[in-house]
Design a protein around this motif. Structure first.
Motif, PDB file in Angstrom:
ATOM      1  N   GLU A   1      -4.548 -10.609  -1.313  1.00  0.00           N
ATOM      2  CA  GLU A   1      -3.635 -10.435  -0.165  1.00  0.00           C
ATOM      3  C   GLU A   1      -3.477  -8.956   0.171  1.00  0.00           C
ATOM      4  OE1 GLU A   1      -2.449 -12.515   1.854  1.00  0.00           O
ATOM      5  OE2 GLU A   1      -2.464 -14.453   0.867  1.00  0.00           O
ATOM      6  N   LEU A   2      -3.371  -8.116  -0.874  1.00  0.00           N
ATOM      7  CA  LEU A   2      -3.185  -6.678  -0.637  1.00  0.00           C
ATOM      8  C   LEU A   2      -4.426  -6.084   0.031  1.00  0.00           C
ATOM      9  CD1 LEU A   2      -1.392  -5.342  -3.834  1.00  0.00           C
ATOM     10  CD2 LEU A   2      -0.585  -5.131  -1.489  1.00  0.00           C
ATOM     11  N   ASN A   3      -5.593  -6.535  -0.423  1.00  0.00           N
ATOM     12  CA  ASN A   3      -6.829  -5.972   0.122  1.00  0.00           C
ATOM     13  C   ASN A   3      -7.160  -6.487   1.516  1.00  0.00           C
ATOM     14  OD1 ASN A   3      -7.979  -4.032  -1.766  1.00  0.00           O
ATOM     15  ND2 ASN A   3      -7.749  -5.740  -3.177  1.00  0.00           N
ATOM     16  N   LYS A   4      -6.726  -7.712   1.796  1.00  0.00           N
ATOM     17  CA  LYS A   4      -6.925  -8.286   3.132  1.00  0.00           C
ATOM     18  C   LYS A   4      -6.239  -7.401   4.165  1.00  0.00           C
ATOM     19  CE  LYS A   4      -6.156 -12.962   2.783  1.00  0.00           C
ATOM     20  NZ  LYS A   4      -5.279 -14.072   3.131  1.00  0.00           N
ATOM     21  N   ASN A   5      -5.118  -6.820   3.732  1.00  0.00           N
ATOM     22  CA  ASN A   5      -4.302  -6.068   4.682  1.00  0.00           C
ATOM     23  C   ASN A   5      -4.447  -4.562   4.537  1.00  0.00           C
ATOM     24  OD1 ASN A   5      -2.495  -8.118   6.147  1.00  0.00           O
ATOM     25  ND2 ASN A   5      -2.650  -8.817   4.026  1.00  0.00           N
ATOM     26  N   ALA A   6      -5.432  -4.137   3.731  1.00  0.00           N
ATOM     27  CA  ALA A   6      -5.581  -2.696   3.497  1.00  0.00           C
ATOM     28  C   ALA A   6      -6.201  -2.014   4.717  1.00  0.00           C
ATOM     29  CB  ALA A   6      -6.450  -2.475   2.280  1.00  0.00           C
TER      30      ALA A   6
ATOM     31  N   TYR B   1      -2.484 -15.371 -10.634  1.00  0.00           N
ATOM     32  CA  TYR B   1      -1.504 -14.658  -9.791  1.00  0.00           C
ATOM     33  C   TYR B   1      -2.029 -13.268  -9.431  1.00  0.00           C
ATOM     34  CZ  TYR B   1       2.216 -18.098 -10.379  1.00  0.00           C
ATOM     35  OH  TYR B   1       2.972 -19.239 -10.336  1.00  0.00           O
ATOM     36  N   PHE B   2      -2.627 -12.602 -10.429  1.00  0.00           N
ATOM     37  CA  PHE B   2      -3.152 -11.254 -10.183  1.00  0.00           C
ATOM     38  C   PHE B   2      -4.186 -11.294  -9.058  1.00  0.00           C
ATOM     39  CE2 PHE B   2      -5.780  -7.579 -10.555  1.00  0.00           C
ATOM     40  CZ  PHE B   2      -4.934  -6.566 -10.986  1.00  0.00           C
ATOM     41  N   ASN B   3      -5.132 -12.256  -9.167  1.00  0.00           N
ATOM     42  CA  ASN B   3      -6.199 -12.348  -8.161  1.00  0.00           C
ATOM     43  C   ASN B   3      -5.654 -12.665  -6.776  1.00  0.00           C
ATOM     44  OD1 ASN B   3      -8.148 -11.727 -10.010  1.00  0.00           O
ATOM     45  ND2 ASN B   3      -8.529 -13.866 -10.565  1.00  0.00           N
ATOM     46  N   LEU B   4      -4.669 -13.548  -6.733  1.00  0.00           N
ATOM     47  CA  LEU B   4      -4.054 -13.929  -5.456  1.00  0.00           C
ATOM     48  C   LEU B   4      -3.412 -12.710  -4.778  1.00  0.00           C
ATOM     49  CD1 LEU B   4      -2.877 -16.403  -3.701  1.00  0.00           C
ATOM     50  CD2 LEU B   4      -0.827 -16.073  -5.049  1.00  0.00           C
ATOM     51  N   ILE B   5      -2.621 -11.962  -5.540  1.00  0.00           N
ATOM     52  CA  ILE B   5      -1.897 -10.812  -4.961  1.00  0.00           C
ATOM     53  C   ILE B   5      -2.878  -9.697  -4.603  1.00  0.00           C
ATOM     54  CG2 ILE B   5      -0.141  -9.033  -5.442  1.00  0.00           C
ATOM     55  CD1 ILE B   5       1.282 -11.203  -7.182  1.00  0.00           C
ATOM     56  N   TRP B   6      -3.858  -9.490  -5.463  1.00  0.00           N
ATOM     57  CA  TRP B   6      -4.904  -8.491  -5.216  1.00  0.00           C
ATOM     58  C   TRP B   6      -5.610  -8.770  -3.886  1.00  0.00           C
ATOM     59  CZ3 TRP B   6      -6.685  -3.941  -6.791  1.00  0.00           C
ATOM     60  CH2 TRP B   6      -8.014  -3.590  -6.525  1.00  0.00           C
TER      61      TRP B   6
ATOM     62  N   PRO C   1       0.813  -1.213   0.000  1.00  0.00           N
ATOM     63  CA  PRO C   1       0.000   0.000   0.000  1.00  0.00           C
ATOM     64  C   PRO C   1       0.853   1.272   0.000  1.00  0.00           C
ATOM     65  CG  PRO C   1      -0.616  -1.480   1.807  1.00  0.00           C
ATOM     66  CD  PRO C   1       0.594  -2.059   1.176  1.00  0.00           C
ATOM     67  N   SER C   2       0.246   2.342  -0.473  1.00  0.00           N
ATOM     68  CA  SER C   2       0.932   3.641  -0.523  1.00  0.00           C
ATOM     69  C   SER C   2       1.425   4.025   0.870  1.00  0.00           C
ATOM     70  CB  SER C   2      -0.103   4.652  -1.015  1.00  0.00           C
ATOM     71  OG  SER C   2       0.556   5.748  -1.495  1.00  0.00           O
ATOM     72  N   GLY C   3       2.656   4.475   0.946  1.00  0.00           N
ATOM     73  CA  GLY C   3       3.192   4.953   2.226  1.00  0.00           C
ATOM     74  C   GLY C   3       3.548   3.862   3.224  1.00  0.00           C
ATOM     75  N   CYS C   4       3.623   2.587   2.764  1.00  0.00           N
ATOM     76  CA  CYS C   4       3.842   1.507   3.744  1.00  0.00           C
ATOM     77  C   CYS C   4       5.302   1.368   4.148  1.00  0.00           C
ATOM     78  CB  CYS C   4       3.301   0.177   3.226  1.00  0.00           C
ATOM     79  SG  CYS C   4       4.293  -0.602   1.955  1.00  0.00           S
ATOM     80  N   GLY C   5       6.214   1.862   3.310  1.00  0.00           N
ATOM     81  CA  GLY C   5       7.631   1.743   3.676  1.00  0.00           C
ATOM     82  C   GLY C   5       8.502   1.144   2.579  1.00  0.00           C
ATOM     83  N   LYS C   6       7.989   1.111   1.335  1.00  0.00           N
ATOM     84  CA  LYS C   6       8.719   0.472   0.231  1.00  0.00           C
ATOM     85  C   LYS C   6      10.026   1.208  -0.078  1.00  0.00           C
ATOM     86  CE  LYS C   6       5.122   0.924  -2.503  1.00  0.00           C
ATOM     87  NZ  LYS C   6       4.181   1.557  -1.566  1.00  0.00           N
ATOM     88  N   SER C   7       9.926   2.551  -0.218  1.00  0.00           N
ATOM     89  CA  SER C   7      11.152   3.312  -0.525  1.00  0.00           C
ATOM     90  C   SER C   7      12.124   3.240   0.645  1.00  0.00           C
ATOM     91  CB  SER C   7      10.831   4.777  -0.827  1.00  0.00           C
ATOM     92  OG  SER C   7       9.967   4.853  -1.933  1.00  0.00           O
ATOM     93  N   THR C   8      11.572   3.219   1.859  1.00  0.00           N
ATOM     94  CA  THR C   8      12.426   3.097   3.048  1.00  0.00           C
ATOM     95  C   THR C   8      13.238   1.800   2.978  1.00  0.00           C
ATOM     96  OG1 THR C   8      10.779   4.290   4.330  1.00  0.00           O
ATOM     97  CG2 THR C   8      12.388   3.025   5.574  1.00  0.00           C
TER      98      THR C   8
ATOM     99  N   ILE D   1       4.840  -9.268  -1.028  1.00  0.00           N
ATOM    100  CA  ILE D   1       3.686  -8.426  -0.695  1.00  0.00           C
ATOM    101  C   ILE D   1       3.884  -7.865   0.705  1.00  0.00           C
ATOM    102  CG2 ILE D   1       1.168  -8.352  -0.450  1.00  0.00           C
ATOM    103  CD1 ILE D   1       1.089 -10.948  -2.136  1.00  0.00           C
ATOM    104  N   LEU D   2       3.820  -6.530   0.801  1.00  0.00           N
ATOM    105  CA  LEU D   2       3.994  -5.885   2.107  1.00  0.00           C
ATOM    106  C   LEU D   2       2.645  -5.442   2.663  1.00  0.00           C
ATOM    107  CD1 LEU D   2       7.128  -3.605   1.440  1.00  0.00           C
ATOM    108  CD2 LEU D   2       7.076  -5.867   2.506  1.00  0.00           C
ATOM    109  N   SER D   3       2.562  -5.393   3.983  1.00  0.00           N
ATOM    110  CA  SER D   3       1.352  -4.909   4.665  1.00  0.00           C
ATOM    111  C   SER D   3       1.379  -3.388   4.704  1.00  0.00           C
ATOM    112  CB  SER D   3       1.347  -5.415   6.103  1.00  0.00           C
ATOM    113  OG  SER D   3       2.394  -4.769   6.812  1.00  0.00           O
ATOM    114  N   LYS D   4       0.292  -2.783   5.226  1.00  0.00           N
ATOM    115  CA  LYS D   4       0.350  -1.336   5.417  1.00  0.00           C
ATOM    116  C   LYS D   4       1.377  -1.007   6.509  1.00  0.00           C
ATOM    117  CE  LYS D   4      -3.752  -0.840   8.390  1.00  0.00           C
ATOM    118  NZ  LYS D   4      -4.289  -2.159   8.620  1.00  0.00           N
TER     119      LYS D   4
END
Ligand SMILES: Nc1ncnc2c1ncn2[C@@H]1O[C@H](COP(=O)(O)OP(=O)(O)OP(=O)(O)O)[C@@H](O)[C@H]1O
Ligand SMILES: [Mg+2]
Length: 257
Positions: free
Chosen positions: A252-257, A245-250, A42-49, A210-213
């Motif tokens: 997982e991302l939404n579960k943790n949104a 794969y798209f559905n799986l990742i989608w 998710p946006s702002g989760c820490g990816k660039s960090t 896949i990262l969490s928020k």
């Protein structure tokens, strides 16, 4: 085979006058030689960090990051990582050629061999006729290719790419990510790509993290196995397994949104 990069239980918080912001929480993964990892979250989760920590721009608080078994940031490996940011940072007052030589110039490594390598990449990637042009005379895709050549000229052993295509329109983005995916494969460069785009991650990567928020923790690592012969990013998008794969990742991302 030994991993090229090992990220072990890394946590990091920012400390500002307003207080503490936890950005990374117990992140662990490895990158094998030649492997392409994508990171989505998710946006702002820490990816660039996370990318900044890998190239030792920040000191991590907890955990360790090793390249070929040595802590990153040490003399032996600090110059082995190439970092390509979302903005291409081409300098308008220098020609395209002078721009792609900039990193080498700063390191005082403009040798005939390195220049020959740059010339070869410019020709291979369709920029040789634009050597004397200014960056503003290039299209968005050409600018990204110039930025990539500038990074590859330093012969990094590992490439970090932080949303390098996000400033491009959709069609250019597809073409440039296909181009760059092929270039990296040809040069056998291990890479970590941060992207907001799930399709881009699946089309380019061997594994998707896949990262969490925030604070970013690893939710799941998905190995991408597409049953196609020639795994270019564009061809990957048409693979039969792509959608699942798209559905799986989608999910997982939404579960943790
Ligand atoms: N230098 C800093 N000082 C304090 N807080 C920061 C600093 N840099 C980032 N942050 C905070 O840390 C969190 C993670 O930031 P980061 O830029 O790593 O996220 P990101 O996943 O790359 O976001 P985006 O998807 O927008 O690119 C954000 O909440 C951000 O506000
Ligand atoms: Mg970011």
């Amino acid at each position: 085979m030994k991993p090229l990069l090992e990220v072990r239980d890394v946590s990091l918080s920012y400390h500002t006058l307003q207080g503490e912001t936890a950005a990374l929480s117990h992140i662990s993964f490895t990158l094998m030689p030649g492997e392409f990892l994508a990171i989505v979250g998710p946006s702002g989760c820490g990816k660039s960090t996370l990318l900044n920590s890998i190239c030792a721009l920040f000191e991590i608080e907890e955990g360790s990051i090793l390249m070929d078994g040595s802590p990153i940031g040490t003399q032996s490996n600090s110059s082995r990582i190439g970092y390509m940011l979302q903005k291409d940072h081409l300098l308008e007052w220098r020609s395209v050629y002078k721009n792609v030589l900039l990193g080498l110039e700063i390191r005082k490594e403009v040798t005939p061999e390195k220049k020959a390598l740059v010339d070869e990449m410019l020709a291979t990637y369709g920029l040789d006729k634009f050597k004397n042009a200014r960056p503003s005379q290039l299209s968005g895709g050409m600018r990204q290719r110039a930025a990539l050549i500038r990074t590859l000229a330093l012969k990094p052993d590992l490439l970090l790419l932080d949303e390098p295509f996000s400033a491009l329109d959709y069609q250019t983005r597809l073409n440039v990510s296909d181009d760059i995916g092929k270039i990296l494969k040809k040069e056998h460069k291990p890479a970590i790509l941060v992207t907001h785009d799930i399709s881009e991650a699946i089309s380019m990567a061997d594994r998707v993290i896949i990262l969490s928020k925030r604070p970013a923790a690893i939710v799941r690592i998905v190995p991408i196995d597409l049953g196609i012969k020639e795994r270019t990013p564009l061809a990957s998008r048409n693979a039969p397994e792509f959608k699942s794969y798209f559905n799986l990742i989608w999910k997982e991302l939404n579960k943790n949104a």
